[in-house]
Design a protein around this motif. Sequence first.
Motif, PDB file in Angstrom:
ATOM      1  N   SER A   1       2.241  -2.156  -7.752  1.00 43.43           N
ATOM      2  CA  SER A   1       2.969  -2.164  -6.483  1.00 43.43           C
ATOM      3  C   SER A   1       3.181  -3.583  -5.975  1.00 43.43           C
ATOM      4  O   SER A   1       4.274  -3.935  -5.518  1.00 43.43           O
ATOM      5  CB  SER A   1       2.202  -1.342  -5.455  1.00 43.43           C
ATOM      6  OG  SER A   1       2.756  -1.475  -4.191  1.00 43.43           O
TER       7      SER A   1
ATOM      8  N   SER B   1       2.145   1.934  -3.437  1.00 39.53           N
ATOM      9  CA  SER B   1       1.093   2.396  -4.341  1.00 39.53           C
ATOM     10  C   SER B   1       0.770   3.875  -4.148  1.00 39.53           C
ATOM     11  O   SER B   1       0.081   4.465  -4.972  1.00 39.53           O
ATOM     12  CB  SER B   1      -0.177   1.560  -4.172  1.00 39.53           C
ATOM     13  OG  SER B   1      -0.797   1.851  -2.947  1.00 39.53           O
TER      14      SER B   1
ATOM     15  N   GLN C   1       0.824  -1.209   0.000  1.00 37.11           N
ATOM     16  CA  GLN C   1       0.000   0.000   0.000  1.00 37.11           C
ATOM     17  C   GLN C   1       0.854   1.253   0.000  1.00 37.11           C
ATOM     18  O   GLN C   1       0.513   2.251  -0.632  1.00 37.11           O
ATOM     19  CB  GLN C   1      -0.934  -0.007   1.207  1.00 37.11           C
ATOM     20  CG  GLN C   1      -1.983  -1.080   1.145  1.00 37.11           C
ATOM     21  CD  GLN C   1      -2.819  -1.141   2.414  1.00 37.11           C
ATOM     22  OE1 GLN C   1      -2.500  -0.528   3.415  1.00 37.11           O
ATOM     23  NE2 GLN C   1      -3.895  -1.903   2.348  1.00 37.11           N
TER      24      GLN C   1
ATOM     25  N   LEU D   1      -2.015  -0.216  -7.203  1.00 37.25           N
ATOM     26  CA  LEU D   1      -1.917  -1.314  -6.246  1.00 37.25           C
ATOM     27  C   LEU D   1      -1.405  -2.596  -6.903  1.00 37.25           C
ATOM     28  O   LEU D   1      -0.578  -3.302  -6.328  1.00 37.25           O
ATOM     29  CB  LEU D   1      -3.285  -1.551  -5.592  1.00 37.25           C
ATOM     30  CG  LEU D   1      -3.305  -2.303  -4.289  1.00 37.25           C
ATOM     31  CD1 LEU D   1      -2.425  -1.623  -3.255  1.00 37.25           C
ATOM     32  CD2 LEU D   1      -4.706  -2.426  -3.760  1.00 37.25           C
TER      33      LEU D   1
END
Length: 119
Positions: A30, A20, A17, A27
């Motif tokens: 990532s 991102s 997270q 996301l």
Amino acid sequence: MPFIIGTPTPDNKILVQSVSHIYGIGLTESAILCQKVGFGDDARGIHVTPEKSQLLESLVDKRALLVGADLRRFQNDKIRRLYAIMTYRGLRHKKGLPVRGQRTHTNAKKRIHFSINVN
């Protein structure tokens, strides 16, 4: 708090997270990047070492992703070009109105206006 591509990553937040939050990385991207570097699903910001941070940055460079300030600059240049050639979309951007055909009779009263210096 380590910095990855100029963005701080909190120590207690899940790393996928945190990555991102870098402008231009979603996301899914990532998760792919963190998996390639070797971080698990439960990795946090405190698990990031300077070596892993550099490896993550090199992976972003290898994938030829525009991220952060470079992506913002690229998008602003595209909008400036639209205004310079006086297109309809460029004028809508300049006036701060919806660009992609949305209605303005009842909506679009408070569209966020990004200032673009057109000289």
